[in-house]
Design an enzyme around this catalytic site. Structure first.
Site, short mmCIF file in Angstrom:
data_model
loop_
_atom_site.label_atom_id
_atom_site.label_comp_id
_atom_site.label_asym_id
_atom_site.label_seq_id
_atom_site.Cartn_x
_atom_site.Cartn_y
_atom_site.Cartn_z
CG ASN A 1 -2.09 -5.92 2.37
OD1 ASN A 1 -3.21 -6.42 2.51
ND2 ASN A 1 -1.84 -4.99 1.48
NE ARG B 1 -4.78 -2.28 2.88
CZ ARG B 1 -4.60 -1.93 1.62
NH1 ARG B 1 -3.63 -2.46 0.93
NH2 ARG B 1 -5.38 -1.05 1.07
CG HIS C 1 -7.78 2.85 -1.81
ND1 HIS C 1 -8.59 3.12 -2.88
CD2 HIS C 1 -7.30 1.61 -2.01
CE1 HIS C 1 -8.60 2.09 -3.71
NE2 HIS C 1 -7.83 1.15 -3.20
NE ARG D 1 -12.61 -3.69 -6.73
CZ ARG D 1 -11.82 -3.23 -5.78
NH1 ARG D 1 -12.27 -2.37 -4.89
NH2 ARG D 1 -10.56 -3.63 -5.71
CD GLU E 1 -1.83 0.95 0.32
OE1 GLU E 1 -1.08 0.25 -0.40
OE2 GLU E 1 -3.03 1.15 0.04
#
Ligand code: ADP
Length: 417
Positions: free
Chosen positions: A22, A116, A204, A264, A402
């Protein structure tokens, strides 16, 4: 660079392994799994996981076994003069990783690498075996995710060189959402923009994929129902899932929409951006910095984008920032539940979702009108199911993984070796 790892080259038979990568701008997370795993559990066969932080600056390498033993925790030399070979920081970091794996267990052969990759564009709803043409296609999606995709692909290119005999697979954060209904996939822009790729991609997805598979295995009754998963970490989104299928998410064309996040904005009236451009003279770069790096919990609190630090601060703007986050979570859960005609389970996951019982309590209280009830003791103890027996909605806390789901897809696509 790795001390204390003993070589046992003579005795160990060769074993195929899947490396999961990742790659971000300044860090690479990794995990290593046996390719032929006897169990059918997602995440089975794990050997190791860790990360290289500070890439391009002061790299630091960490790795742990599944039992929690730290097998590496040290600064690494990745500069041209003294470090592992390679043309750029990602290549040098991956070369260091290769070197480490060879020392950690000389019997392991990395025969597959699962990556990923944040964006798979409008069409990729499944993992993709990578060759030069496929990588060029994924480069075409850089404008859709300019802050993440280039680093993901730098990781792919670096791994292709370092593990040249291994097959490479991309697993996309957008893929899980590709089957969502059109109304959840579109904006109310003139139709041709949808055809041009201006869609609600959602992100996600690997986390939602993991949670969906987990539910199928551990709670098949709930997996067939209407579920809202709240992935609340530094990045935060929620996803409605019915019978395992994505029905809509809070993130849209980019990963800045929906929930407020560490830095964010989350949902923002586009008119605000027009106003800032016309009246305050902000250019594209300033707006990008504003909505991605300076807003969210950090912007509202003026203290930090980190939930733990806000809990420590406790009052004033820090409490207001947390209250805004809770308020938006309630709005989004209510909205997603309404689109499915109700909700059978609410799942909390990721850093804040898994570790902030106060937030779960507040959300539970806010959803009392649904008949949802959280058990204070189970919630504090972080039981798997934190709702009461009388609750009309099951509330679960499920740690996401993940890396495990990427290993699963890589194994499934390429075979067990
Ligand atoms: P990322 O999106 O970077 O993967 P994570 O899922 O690791 O983010 O979540 C990071 C967030 O989780 C931070 O806001 C952090 O403060 C919060 N967090 C982690 N542990 C705790 C804890 N024990 N209590 C409260 N918040 C926590």
């Amino acid at each position: 660079m790795v001390s204390g790892v003993e070589s046992c080259r003579m005795e160990t038979p060769l074993m195929d392994a899947i490396l999961v990568l990742n790659a971000g701008s300044s860090s690479i997370k990794f995990a290593l799994f046996d390719r032929a795993d006897g169990s059918d559990a997602i995440g089975g066969g794990e050997r190791l996981r860790g990360q290289i932080d500070g890439i391009g600056d002061a790299p630091h390498f960490q790795a742990r076994t599944p039992e929690g033993a730290v097998v590496a925790d040290e600064a690494v030399a990745l500069d041209e003069a003294g470090g592992a070979g390679g043309e750029n920081p990602h290549e040098r970091a991956i070369a260091t990783l290769l070197d480490f794996i060879e020392r950690f267990d000389p019997g392991l052969v990395v025969s597959a690498v699962g990556h990923r990759v944040v964006h798979g564009g409008p069409d990729f709803a499944r993992p993709l075996r990578l060759d030069d043409a496929a990588i060029r296609t994924l480069e075409g999606f850089v404008p859709l995710a300019p802050l993440h995709q280039p680093h993901n692909l730098a990781g792919v290119r670096a791994a292709t060189r370092a593990f040249s005999a291994a097959e490479q697979v991309a697993c996309f954060d957008t893929a899980f959402h590709r089957r969502q209904p059109w109304v959840a996939d579109t904006f109310a822009l003139p139709r041709h923009y949808y055809d041009d790729g201006v869609r609600r991609y959602g992100f996600h997805g690997l986390s939602y994929d993991y949670i969906t598979r987990y539910l199928k295995r551990a709670h098949p009754d709930l997996a067939e129902g209407r579920v809202v998963v709240a992935h609340l970490g530094n990045g935060a989104s929620l996803c409605a899932i019915r019978d395992g299928r994505a029905m809509g998410s809070t993130m849209g064309f980019t990963a800045v929409d929906g929930m407020p996040m560490g830095t964010r904005t989350g949902q923002l009236d586009p008119g605000v951006i027009l106003y800032l451009m016309a009246e305050k003279g902000l250019g594209q770069a300033e707006i990008e910095r504003l909505i991605y790096k300076e807003s969210g919990l950090l912007g509202l609190s003026g203290i930090s984008g980190d939930w733990r630090r806000l809990e420590e601060a406790g009052s004033g703007p820090a409490a207001e920032a947390m209250a805004y986050f809770t308020h938006r979570a309630l709005r989004e859960i209510g909205g997603l539940a309404a689109t499915m005609g109700g909700i059978d389970a609410l799942v909390f996951t990721a850093g804040i979702g898994e570790n902030a019982p106060g937030l779960r309590r507040d959300i539970g209280q806010g959803l009392g009108w649904l008949g949802l009830e959280i058990d204070p003791e189970k919630n504090a103890a972080v039981a798997e199911i934190v709702s009461t027996a009388a609750s009309s909605v099951a509330v679960l806390v499920v740690p996401t993984d993940e890396e495990a789901v990427i290993a699963h897809h890589t194994r499934e696509l390429l075979g067990a070796g």
